[in-house]
Motif scaffolding. Structure first.
Motif, short mmCIF file in Angstrom:
data_model
loop_
_atom_site.label_atom_id
_atom_site.label_comp_id
_atom_site.label_asym_id
_atom_site.label_seq_id
_atom_site.Cartn_x
_atom_site.Cartn_y
_atom_site.Cartn_z
N SER A 189 1.85 -50.74 -17.08
CA SER A 189 3.20 -50.56 -17.65
C SER A 189 3.13 -50.51 -19.17
CB SER A 189 4.10 -51.72 -17.20
OG SER A 189 4.28 -51.71 -15.80
N VAL A 210 8.31 -38.34 -17.56
CA VAL A 210 9.08 -38.61 -16.35
C VAL A 210 8.79 -37.53 -15.30
CG1 VAL A 210 11.40 -38.81 -15.38
CG2 VAL A 210 10.87 -39.84 -17.61
N ARG A 214 7.24 -37.60 -11.43
CA ARG A 214 7.91 -36.95 -10.29
C ARG A 214 6.93 -36.03 -9.57
NH1 ARG A 214 13.37 -35.80 -13.79
NH2 ARG A 214 14.44 -37.76 -13.30
N ALA A 235 8.17 -44.96 -8.64
CA ALA A 235 9.59 -45.10 -8.95
C ALA A 235 9.81 -46.11 -10.08
CB ALA A 235 10.36 -45.54 -7.70
N THR A 236 9.00 -47.17 -10.10
CA THR A 236 9.10 -48.17 -11.17
C THR A 236 8.69 -47.57 -12.50
OG1 THR A 236 8.64 -49.96 -9.61
CG2 THR A 236 8.28 -50.42 -11.95
N ILE A 238 8.82 -44.42 -13.40
CA ILE A 238 9.84 -43.47 -13.83
C ILE A 238 11.03 -44.20 -14.45
CG2 ILE A 238 11.56 -41.82 -12.98
CD1 ILE A 238 9.42 -40.85 -10.98
N LYS A 239 11.46 -45.27 -13.80
CA LYS A 239 12.60 -46.06 -14.31
C LYS A 239 12.30 -46.62 -15.70
CE LYS A 239 15.49 -50.07 -13.18
NZ LYS A 239 15.72 -51.16 -12.18
N ASP A 240 11.09 -47.17 -15.87
CA ASP A 240 10.73 -47.77 -17.16
C ASP A 240 10.60 -46.70 -18.25
OD1 ASP A 240 10.71 -50.24 -15.97
OD2 ASP A 240 8.53 -50.35 -15.76
N GLN A 242 12.16 -43.80 -18.33
CA GLN A 242 13.51 -43.31 -18.65
C GLN A 242 14.23 -44.28 -19.58
OE1 GLN A 242 14.93 -42.77 -14.60
NE2 GLN A 242 14.89 -40.55 -14.82
N ALA A 243 14.03 -45.57 -19.35
CA ALA A 243 14.69 -46.58 -20.19
C ALA A 243 14.19 -46.53 -21.63
CB ALA A 243 14.47 -47.97 -19.60
#
Length: 265
Positions: A189, A210, A214, A235-236, A238-240, A242-243
């Protein structure tokens, strides 16, 4: 039994206290000399070059070299001024890596998933971040300390018995799941976010990070539960990512406006 296994586990955890900090400020346990890690990285890379052929595609090699060079140019001085070696390996693995000792490897299989220069930069930037954040040192140090602490606890744990064996087997599994694997996920991460910053500074579009994941997800996500995996779920990730896009777009967009974005291919 008279021995306290809670005390043994506590001793194993004490040695994990961080004694330095990563580029993001996260406490880390990295005790091996960087020179030793560099030697290990160079040796591993030399062996890989003997075992895996490099790509003969001149155009692809130049594109990969350009992406790596453009990213390296924005790294901290200590790393930017090193003689990095970049090799494109002719292998279908969808992967890349960077090693202590300033070595970078990219597999041709990755270029089928990373569809443009910015997606490739997301991967290479991530791998460079592992080296800069000393994740290799931290992982080796953590594994050494954990194994030594458990071995010491076992020696001090009194007489041999089925109960003792069972408990220390459980402690070993607990150390793997509770210490080593989370450290690995933390590394991944952290490398994602550092790599995102590097690619934005180098003029690669951070939004493509991102899309890269995908693409990875479309190729089939890992079935291993995230708790037991060394990597976060796609998915985790991608979320991080994007944030963290807004602050990195604030770096990239002025470069794009001035036509200073990366131009590797």
């Amino acid at each position: 039994m008279k021995v306290s296994y809670k005390a043994a586990l506590a001793a194993a955890l004490v040695v994990m206290v961080g004694c330095s900090a990563s580029p993001t400020g996260r406490k880390q346990f990295a005790v091996l000399p960087d020179s030793q890690m560099n030697e290990m990285g160079v040796q591993s890379f030399t062996e890989m070059k003997k075992e895996i052929p490099s790509s003969s595609d001149t155009k692809l090699r130049e594109q990969v070299q350009c992406v790596a060079d453009t990213l390296i140019a924005v790294l901290p001085d200590k790393y930017r001024n090193q003689a990095w070696e970049v090799v494109l390996f002719d292998d279908e693995q969808v992967n890349a890596f960077a090693l202590p000792g300033y070595k970078v490897g990219v597999y041709t299989g990755l270029l089928k998933v990373a569809e443009n220069q910015s997606q490739l930069a997301a991967v290479v930037g991530h791998e460079l971040a592992h080296v800069i954040a000393r994740h290799g040192n931290e992982r080796v140090s953590t594994q050494l300390a954990t194994s030594q602490a458990l071995a010491l606890g076992y020696q001090l744990g009194g007489e041999e018995s089925p109960e003792k064996v069972a408990i220390f087997q459980a402690l070993g599994i607990g150390a793997q799941v509770g210490i080593i694997l989370p450290f690995s996920r933390a590394h991944e991460s952290e490398a994602d976010l550092l790599g995102l910053e590097y690619m934005a500074k180098a003029g690669f579009d951070p939004r493509e990070s991102v899309q890269l994941w995908r693409n990875m997800s479309a190729g089939g996500d890992s079935k291993t539960p995230e708790l037991l995996s060394t990597h976060p779920a796609n998915a985790t990730r991608i979320k991080d990512l994007q944030a963290n896009l807004p602050k990195n777009l604030a770096i990239y967009e002025p470069l794009a406006t001035q036509n200073k974005q990366a131009k590797c291919y």
